[in-house]
Design a protein around this motif. Structure first.
Motif, PDB file in Angstrom:
ATOM      1  N   PRO A 116       0.846  -0.651   0.228  1.00 51.10           N
ATOM      2  CA  PRO A 116       0.239   0.020  -0.103  1.00 51.10           C
ATOM      3  C   PRO A 116       1.001   1.037   0.196  1.00 51.10           C
ATOM      4  N   ASP A 117       0.150   3.016  -0.300  1.00 52.03           N
ATOM      5  CA  ASP A 117       0.545   3.841   0.303  1.00 52.03           C
ATOM      6  C   ASP A 117       1.078   3.565   1.739  1.00 52.03           C
ATOM      7  N   TRP A 118       2.333   4.012   2.026  1.00 53.63           N
ATOM      8  CA  TRP A 118       3.278   3.032   3.057  1.00 53.63           C
ATOM      9  C   TRP A 118       2.566   4.352   4.286  1.00 53.63           C
ATOM     10  N   LYS A 119       2.000   5.261   4.123  1.00 55.80           N
ATOM     11  CA  LYS A 119       1.010   5.444   4.777  1.00 55.80           C
ATOM     12  C   LYS A 119      -0.081   5.233   5.435  1.00 55.80           C
ATOM     13  N   GLY A 120      -0.446   4.406   4.876  1.00 57.95           N
ATOM     14  CA  GLY A 120      -2.412   3.920   4.801  1.00 57.95           C
ATOM     15  C   GLY A 120      -2.190   3.890   3.494  1.00 57.95           C
ATOM     16  N   ALA A 140     -13.098  22.109  12.337  1.00 57.85           N
ATOM     17  CA  ALA A 140     -12.775  22.573  10.977  1.00 57.85           C
ATOM     18  C   ALA A 140     -12.925  20.339  10.331  1.00 57.85           C
ATOM     19  N   PRO A 141     -12.926  20.520   9.867  1.00 54.51           N
ATOM     20  CA  PRO A 141     -12.817  18.292   9.146  1.00 54.51           C
ATOM     21  C   PRO A 141     -10.797  18.443   8.951  1.00 54.51           C
ATOM     22  N   LEU A 142     -11.097  17.013   9.569  1.00 53.21           N
ATOM     23  CA  LEU A 142      -9.808  16.694  10.034  1.00 53.21           C
ATOM     24  C   LEU A 142      -9.650  16.461   8.696  1.00 53.21           C
ATOM     25  N   LYS A 143      -7.703  16.338   7.552  1.00 55.51           N
ATOM     26  CA  LYS A 143      -7.245  15.788   5.958  1.00 55.51           C
ATOM     27  C   LYS A 143      -6.989  14.160   6.233  1.00 55.51           C
ATOM     28  N   ALA A 144      -7.149  13.744   5.089  1.00 54.29           N
ATOM     29  CA  ALA A 144      -6.520  12.387   5.082  1.00 54.29           C
ATOM     30  C   ALA A 144      -4.830  12.419   4.458  1.00 54.29           C
ATOM     31  N   GLU A 145      -4.706  13.896   3.754  1.00 53.29           N
ATOM     32  CA  GLU A 145      -3.058  13.208   3.776  1.00 53.29           C
ATOM     33  C   GLU A 145      -2.191  14.186   4.840  1.00 53.29           C
ATOM     34  N   ASN A 146      -3.244  14.356   6.311  1.00 50.16           N
ATOM     35  CA  ASN A 146      -2.013  14.506   7.743  1.00 50.16           C
ATOM     36  C   ASN A 146      -2.285  13.231   7.930  1.00 50.16           C
ATOM     37  N   VAL A 147      -2.860  12.315   7.995  1.00 52.81           N
ATOM     38  CA  VAL A 147      -2.811  10.701   8.898  1.00 52.81           C
ATOM     39  C   VAL A 147      -1.802  10.024   8.061  1.00 52.81           C
ATOM     40  N   ILE A 148      -1.205   9.032   9.714  1.00 53.53           N
ATOM     41  CA  ILE A 148      -0.756   8.057   8.963  1.00 53.53           C
ATOM     42  C   ILE A 148      -0.599   6.663  10.050  1.00 53.53           C
ATOM     43  N   VAL A 149      -0.875   5.774   9.032  1.00 50.87           N
ATOM     44  CA  VAL A 149      -1.062   4.812  10.017  1.00 50.87           C
ATOM     45  C   VAL A 149      -0.635   3.615  10.014  1.00 50.87           C
ATOM     46  N   LEU A 150      -0.126   3.503  11.376  1.00 52.49           N
ATOM     47  CA  LEU A 150       0.884   2.736  11.464  1.00 52.49           C
ATOM     48  C   LEU A 150       0.634   0.771  12.924  1.00 52.49           C
ATOM     49  N   ASN A 151       1.289   0.098  13.455  1.00 55.65           N
ATOM     50  CA  ASN A 151       0.873  -1.453  13.650  1.00 55.65           C
ATOM     51  C   ASN A 151       1.100  -0.497  15.452  1.00 55.65           C
ATOM     52  N   GLU A 321      -0.168  18.078  11.188  1.00 56.16           N
ATOM     53  CA  GLU A 321       0.210  19.003  10.260  1.00 56.16           C
ATOM     54  C   GLU A 321       1.473  19.196   9.380  1.00 56.16           C
ATOM     55  N   ASN A 322       1.895  18.854  10.225  1.00 52.61           N
ATOM     56  CA  ASN A 322       3.369  18.528   9.615  1.00 52.61           C
ATOM     57  C   ASN A 322       3.894  17.995   8.550  1.00 52.61           C
ATOM     58  N   GLN A 323       3.951  18.096   7.337  1.00 51.33           N
ATOM     59  CA  GLN A 323       4.551  16.769   6.105  1.00 51.33           C
ATOM     60  C   GLN A 323       5.518  16.457   6.238  1.00 51.33           C
ATOM     61  N   ASP A 324       6.537  17.229   7.081  1.00 41.88           N
ATOM     62  CA  ASP A 324       7.933  16.978   6.900  1.00 41.88           C
ATOM     63  C   ASP A 324       7.651  15.899   8.042  1.00 41.88           C
ATOM     64  N   ASN A 327       6.091  12.329   6.273  1.00 48.61           N
ATOM     65  CA  ASN A 327       6.835  11.765   4.974  1.00 48.61           C
ATOM     66  C   ASN A 327       8.126  11.217   6.131  1.00 48.61           C
ATOM     67  N   ALA A 328       8.380  11.307   7.504  1.00 49.50           N
ATOM     68  CA  ALA A 328       9.818  10.806   7.855  1.00 49.50           C
ATOM     69  C   ALA A 328       9.352   9.676   7.862  1.00 49.50           C
ATOM     70  N   VAL A 329       7.858   9.989   9.102  1.00 48.52           N
ATOM     71  CA  VAL A 329       7.316   8.911   9.649  1.00 48.52           C
ATOM     72  C   VAL A 329       7.148   7.654   8.556  1.00 48.52           C
ATOM     73  N   ALA A 330       6.808   8.040   7.493  1.00 50.56           N
ATOM     74  CA  ALA A 330       5.656   7.510   6.836  1.00 50.56           C
ATOM     75  C   ALA A 330       7.276   7.025   5.805  1.00 50.56           C
ATOM     76  N   SER A 331       8.454   6.763   6.320  1.00 53.01           N
ATOM     77  CA  SER A 331       9.882   6.603   5.551  1.00 53.01           C
ATOM     78  C   SER A 331       9.799   5.107   6.584  1.00 53.01           C
ATOM     79  N   LEU A 332       9.384   4.935   7.490  1.00 50.21           N
ATOM     80  CA  LEU A 332       9.407   4.009   8.703  1.00 50.21           C
ATOM     81  C   LEU A 332       8.464   3.267   8.735  1.00 50.21           C
ATOM     82  N   CYS A 333       7.351   3.324   8.441  1.00 48.62           N
ATOM     83  CA  CYS A 333       5.938   3.051   7.868  1.00 48.62           C
ATOM     84  C   CYS A 333       6.292   1.275   6.894  1.00 48.62           C
TER      85      CYS A 333
END
Length: 540
Positions: A116-120, A140-151, A321-324, A327-333
């Motif tokens: 999958p996309d490593w963010k989920g 306000a509605p939260l955004k999917a781009e700011n969500v990361i999924v891990l185990n 909300e911090n995309q840096d 993305n850094a966390v997503a690289s560890l997903c």
């Protein structure tokens, strides 16, 4: 840094007893205090880091292993260990097993069996964003781009510590706290914890025991900096484990403003947010605040493990909300991903809205039943503690009660606390002692109450037996040494407001009810040793 200071673990030494570590400052952890290298032989097959990980265990791990080797079972092993130590909700397996075996949960789409996309998967992240928007009351509605999924949130702590801190740097955290965080951030990233020590005495601006204040945060931070420690972040647990405290909106704002002043990241763990089981208590999510003081340094964690009673399903989510950072966390997903079919199941669970925008099954079926069961179990355990005359913090969130067993310690030391913990285990009931949470005061224990009635009853019987035996031993020792007074270091729980009722906002802390006052007076009478020292036999 800690690993480089350990000698004798490589090719030169044969025993971890030979290792030398610089004296540690009081407020930081290089080698966690519950590591016990005594008698442990270095493995020639492991690196220094591997050997260190091998000894990284304390009473929590020891008790957990003992429990799995001798689990209580009403029919197969009635004399086995009852687990009041692991924070799991065992009250809703019937509801969750029924929901997770419904037809909509089963799907084997090709996309779920591929990387999958490593963010989920996007469908899951969208569902998480909608779910958190609703339950966190986001403005306000939260955004999917700011969500990361891990185990799991343990993986999230590891990933965040790794991307926010360099090895040897540190994170602020108030004690007592869930000890698994130490393992999560230290073993992988070699990130230290700087402790903000809280105590049971109500002093200064505090209005309740173990209260976190900005003044305490400032002192811990300045002490660490004076020692040359670089602090990068602050961890907040809300609701707090093991205390059960729920931070007020004003407290949250103060903590976040403190972090902004010092350019600290804030990691907010809200994994018990839906496990507030009394209507008198109100949970405030950081994501529900109108304005975050520093949104680029505020990162919120949640998972289904606790609130949905499925600790065996490893799922945690990060909102930032911090995309840096994202993305850094997503690289560890890649190392901590959630398998496709489970992502589908979690999405189905969270989207159970029926025809309304309000999740029907979650609100009307699951949460209603879960809260009622948690409240009933909590009432049973706390009533038993009142009968025993044992002080405790009476909170309305999480699965735990923070208990004051200090009067059962003769000398008031952590060594004696550990002996009491082992005595409970010998009597086939597993608790968690305060040292496992880095509590600064010996004698505090955490008990998990989110269990079935028959196990609660038997477990409390075993606890009562240990306490009554310990009480008699202390009385016998006092009779043998009548001239000796209690040690100076032993705290008297009747001098402190420990037996407190529901969480109060600081603004209304003075509005205690008559029932609370009566409960406090009853507790003081129960915990007094006057009747024990002035028995009918002595008068005769």
């Amino acid at each position: 840094q800690a690993l480089s200071e350990i000698e004798g673990m490589g090719g030169r030494g044969n025993n971890l007893q030979e290792m030398r570590v610089r004296p540690l400052a009081k407020r930081r952890v290089d080698v966690p205090s519950f590591c016990n290298p005594s008698g442990f032989q270095r493995s020639p097959y492991l690196s220094a880091r591997g050997n260190f990980a091998n000894i990284f265990q304390g009473s929590t791990e020891e008790g957990y292993k003992a429990y799995h080797a001798d689990k209580y079972d009403e029919d197969q092993n009635p004399n086995g260990i009852i687990n009041f130590g692991t924070s799991e909700n065992k009250l809703c397996f019937d509801l969750m097993s029924k929901r997770l075996t419904q037809a909509d949960m089963y799907l084997m789409d090709p996309s779920l069996l591929q990387y999958p996309d490593w963010k989920g998967h996007l469908f899951l992240r969208e569902e998480v964003a909608r779910f958190l928007t609703y339950y966190c009351k986001a403005p306000a509605p939260l955004k999917a781009e700011n969500v990361i999924v891990l185990n799991g949130c343990g993986s999230l702590f590891s990933a965040l510590a790794t991307v926010l801190c360099d090895p040897g740097e540190a994170v602020l955290i108030a004690t007592p706290f869930y000890g698994g965080i130490t393992q999560s951030i230290f073993l992988y990233g070699n990130v230290k914890l700087v402790y903000v020590y809280l105590d049971s005495k109500i002093t200064g601006t505090s209005t309740r025991p173990f209260q976190l204040t900005v003044e305490k945060l400032e002192k811990a931070l300045q002490d660490a900096r004076a020692e040359g420690v670089t602090v990068r972040a602050l961890i907040l647990l809300n609701p707090q484990n093991p205390l059960g405290d729920i931070y007020s909106l004003s407290e949250l704002r103060d903590y976040l403003e403190f972090a902004k002043r010092h350019e600290l990241h804030v990691i907010v763990d809200e994994i018990y947010m839906l496990s507030v089981f009394d209507e008198s208590a109100t949970f405030h999510s950081v994501l529900g605040m109108d304005r975050l003081p520093d949104p680029q340094r505020t990162h919120v964690m949640w998972g289904i493990t606790k609130d949905f009673a499925v600790s065996g399903i490893r799922f945690g989510t990060l909102y930032t909300e911090n995309q840096d950072v994202a993305n850094a966390v997503a690289s560890l997903c890649y190392f901590h991903g959630v398998c496709g079919p489970v992502q589908h199941q979690v999405a189905q669970l969270l989207r159970d809205r029926g025809e309304s925008v309000v999740p029907y099954w979650i609100n009307q079926v699951y949460l209603r039943a879960n809260h009622a069961r948690l409240k009933a179990a909590h009432t049973y355990v706390t009533d038993e503690l009142k009968t025993l005359g044992v002080p405790f913090l009476n909170r309305n969130a999480g699965f735990f009660v923070w208990i004051d067993f200090r009067k059962y310690l003769k000398t008031g030391t952590f060594e004696e606390e550990l002996l009491l913990w082992k005595r409970f285990l010998d009597n086939k009931v597993l608790l968690s002692c305060g040292k496992a949470f880095e509590c600064s005061e010996p004698g505090w224990f955490r008990i998990i109450f989110a269990d079935k009635t028959h196990r609660l009853q038997l477990g409390m019987q075993r606890i009562r037996k240990v306490l009554e035996e310990r009480e008699q031993e202390i009385l016998a020792e006092e009779k043998e040494q009548p001239c000796q007074s209690d040690q100076d270091g032993k705290a008297d729980s009747t001098d402190e407001v420990i037996f407190v009722s529901r969480h109060q906002d600081p603004s209304c802390a003075s509005s205690s009810s008559l029932g609370d006052l009566i409960g406090l007076l009853q507790q003081q009478m129960r915990s007094s040793d006057w009747l024990q020292k002035n028995t009918a036999e002595q008068f005769a």
